[in-house]
Design a protein around this motif. Structure first.
Motif, mmCIF file in Angstrom:
data_model
loop_
_atom_site.group_PDB
_atom_site.id
_atom_site.type_symbol
_atom_site.label_atom_id
_atom_site.label_comp_id
_atom_site.label_asym_id
_atom_site.label_seq_id
_atom_site.Cartn_x
_atom_site.Cartn_y
_atom_site.Cartn_z
ATOM 1 N N ASP A 168 0.833 -1.211 0.000
ATOM 2 C CA ASP A 168 0.000 0.000 0.000
ATOM 3 C C ASP A 168 0.863 1.254 0.000
ATOM 4 O OD1 ASP A 168 -2.419 -1.413 0.070
ATOM 5 O OD2 ASP A 168 -2.415 -1.497 2.253
ATOM 6 N N VAL A 169 1.921 1.226 0.779
ATOM 7 C CA VAL A 169 2.803 2.391 0.886
ATOM 8 C C VAL A 169 3.540 2.627 -0.425
ATOM 9 C CG1 VAL A 169 4.783 3.359 2.112
ATOM 10 C CG2 VAL A 169 3.042 2.091 3.373
ATOM 11 N N VAL A 170 4.089 1.568 -1.012
ATOM 12 C CA VAL A 170 4.814 1.699 -2.280
ATOM 13 C C VAL A 170 3.862 2.177 -3.371
ATOM 14 C CG1 VAL A 170 6.017 0.417 -4.101
ATOM 15 C CG2 VAL A 170 6.617 0.050 -1.708
ATOM 16 N N GLY A 171 2.673 1.611 -3.408
ATOM 17 C CA GLY A 171 1.685 2.039 -4.405
ATOM 18 C C GLY A 171 1.324 3.505 -4.253
ATOM 19 N N ASP A 172 1.172 3.945 -3.009
ATOM 20 C CA ASP A 172 0.860 5.346 -2.743
ATOM 21 C C ASP A 172 1.986 6.253 -3.226
ATOM 22 O OD1 ASP A 172 -0.830 7.413 -1.522
ATOM 23 O OD2 ASP A 172 0.778 7.573 -0.035
ATOM 24 N N VAL A 173 3.223 5.844 -2.984
ATOM 25 C CA VAL A 173 4.376 6.646 -3.435
ATOM 26 C C VAL A 173 4.418 6.705 -4.959
ATOM 27 C CG1 VAL A 173 6.903 6.714 -3.540
ATOM 28 C CG2 VAL A 173 5.752 6.282 -1.365
ATOM 29 N N LEU A 174 4.195 5.575 -5.628
ATOM 30 C CA LEU A 174 4.190 5.569 -7.098
ATOM 31 C C LEU A 174 3.115 6.508 -7.642
ATOM 32 C CD1 LEU A 174 4.673 1.763 -7.857
ATOM 33 C CD2 LEU A 174 6.310 3.604 -8.320
ATOM 34 N N ARG A 175 1.917 6.408 -7.080
ATOM 35 C CA ARG A 175 0.817 7.246 -7.556
ATOM 36 C C ARG A 175 1.099 8.734 -7.304
ATOM 37 N NH1 ARG A 175 -4.959 5.408 -6.445
ATOM 38 N NH2 ARG A 175 -4.690 4.638 -8.527
ATOM 39 N N ARG A 176 1.558 9.064 -6.104
ATOM 40 C CA ARG A 176 1.843 10.468 -5.785
ATOM 41 C C ARG A 176 2.915 11.044 -6.710
ATOM 42 N NH1 ARG A 176 0.443 12.560 -0.555
ATOM 43 N NH2 ARG A 176 -0.860 11.091 0.565
ATOM 44 N N GLU A 177 3.947 10.248 -6.958
ATOM 45 C CA GLU A 177 5.023 10.714 -7.828
ATOM 46 C C GLU A 177 4.518 10.895 -9.259
ATOM 47 O OE1 GLU A 177 8.592 12.316 -8.662
ATOM 48 O OE2 GLU A 177 7.926 11.714 -6.658
ATOM 49 N N LEU A 194 -0.798 -1.929 -8.859
ATOM 50 C CA LEU A 194 0.323 -1.607 -7.969
ATOM 51 C C LEU A 194 0.041 -0.336 -7.179
ATOM 52 C CD1 LEU A 194 3.506 -2.254 -10.168
ATOM 53 C CD2 LEU A 194 2.576 -3.678 -8.336
ATOM 54 N N GLU A 195 -0.418 0.692 -7.875
ATOM 55 C CA GLU A 195 -0.690 1.967 -7.219
ATOM 56 C C GLU A 195 -1.775 1.848 -6.156
ATOM 57 O OE1 GLU A 195 -1.537 5.094 -9.984
ATOM 58 O OE2 GLU A 195 0.554 5.273 -10.620
ATOM 59 N N ARG A 196 -2.716 0.942 -6.362
ATOM 60 C CA ARG A 196 -3.805 0.764 -5.392
ATOM 61 C C ARG A 196 -3.458 -0.244 -4.297
ATOM 62 N NH1 ARG A 196 -8.561 -1.105 -8.214
ATOM 63 N NH2 ARG A 196 -7.235 -1.685 -9.937
ATOM 64 N N GLY A 197 -2.227 -0.771 -4.327
ATOM 65 C CA GLY A 197 -1.806 -1.716 -3.298
ATOM 66 C C GLY A 197 -2.440 -3.079 -3.420
ATOM 67 N N ARG A 198 -2.905 -3.423 -4.610
ATOM 68 C CA ARG A 198 -3.569 -4.716 -4.823
ATOM 69 C C ARG A 198 -2.594 -5.824 -5.210
ATOM 70 N NH1 ARG A 198 -8.954 -3.963 -3.314
ATOM 71 N NH2 ARG A 198 -9.624 -1.959 -4.076
ATOM 72 N N LYS A 199 -1.405 -5.435 -5.677
ATOM 73 C CA LYS A 199 -0.406 -6.411 -6.120
ATOM 74 C C LYS A 199 0.912 -6.175 -5.399
ATOM 75 C CE LYS A 199 -2.746 -8.307 -9.556
ATOM 76 N NZ LYS A 199 -3.176 -9.668 -9.552
ATOM 77 N N GLU A 200 1.614 -7.282 -5.136
ATOM 78 C CA GLU A 200 2.980 -7.233 -4.612
ATOM 79 C C GLU A 200 3.895 -7.282 -5.832
ATOM 80 O OE1 GLU A 200 4.234 -7.110 -1.519
ATOM 81 O OE2 GLU A 200 2.494 -7.567 -0.280
#
Length: 136
Positions: free
Chosen positions: A33-42, A67-73
């Motif tokens: 979730d955190v990585v997806g949030d960072v990707l989306r924000r960037e 990925l951005e929604r934290g649904r996939k690893e």
């Protein structure tokens, strides 16, 4: 002579009963979730579309969205490709995600600093002498 009132045992609780039910502990954020949030924000900060970044990373647009929604690893290779498509190194993405993870964890509950059990403690004399130690 036996009375029903005298035959009953009195129950004394061992622990005080809370007046209100305790709130469940807040859930810690998941890495994906955190990585997806960072990707989306960037991506949004760069005013780029999902299609643009997905094409540059050579991954599918639906997968990047997941990925951005934290649904996939994502694998490290996919994360590196997405980071590079955004002009970031994989290390940059991980540093940004780490910062968000710490921020979210601190909001959920106060975090005590980590201390190694095997790390030597410096003495007051070492501190006065300016002894500096770095941990890896």
């Amino acid at each position: 002579m036996s009375s029903h009132a005298t035959d009953r045992a009195r129950v004394i609780p061992l622990r005080p009963v809370p007046a209100e039910p305790a709130e469940p502990a807040p859930k810690e954020p998941l890495w994906r979730d955190v990585v997806g949030d960072v990707l989306r924000r960037e991506r949004l900060a760069q005013e780029r579309t999902l299609k643009d970044v997905a094409d540059a990373a050579r991954i599918s647009m639906p997968y990047l969205s997941e990925l951005e929604r934290g649904r996939k690893e994502a694998s490290s290779e996919v994360l590196a490709a997405a980071a590079h498509a955004l002009g970031l190194a994989l290390a940059d993405l991980l540093v940004l995600a780490h910062g968000r993870l710490v921020q979210q964890a601190q909001q959920a509950r106060p975090v005590r600093p980590l201390r190694s059990r095997t790390a030597p403690r410096h003495t007051e004399a070492q501190s006065r002498l300016g002894d500096v130690r770095l941990a890896a």
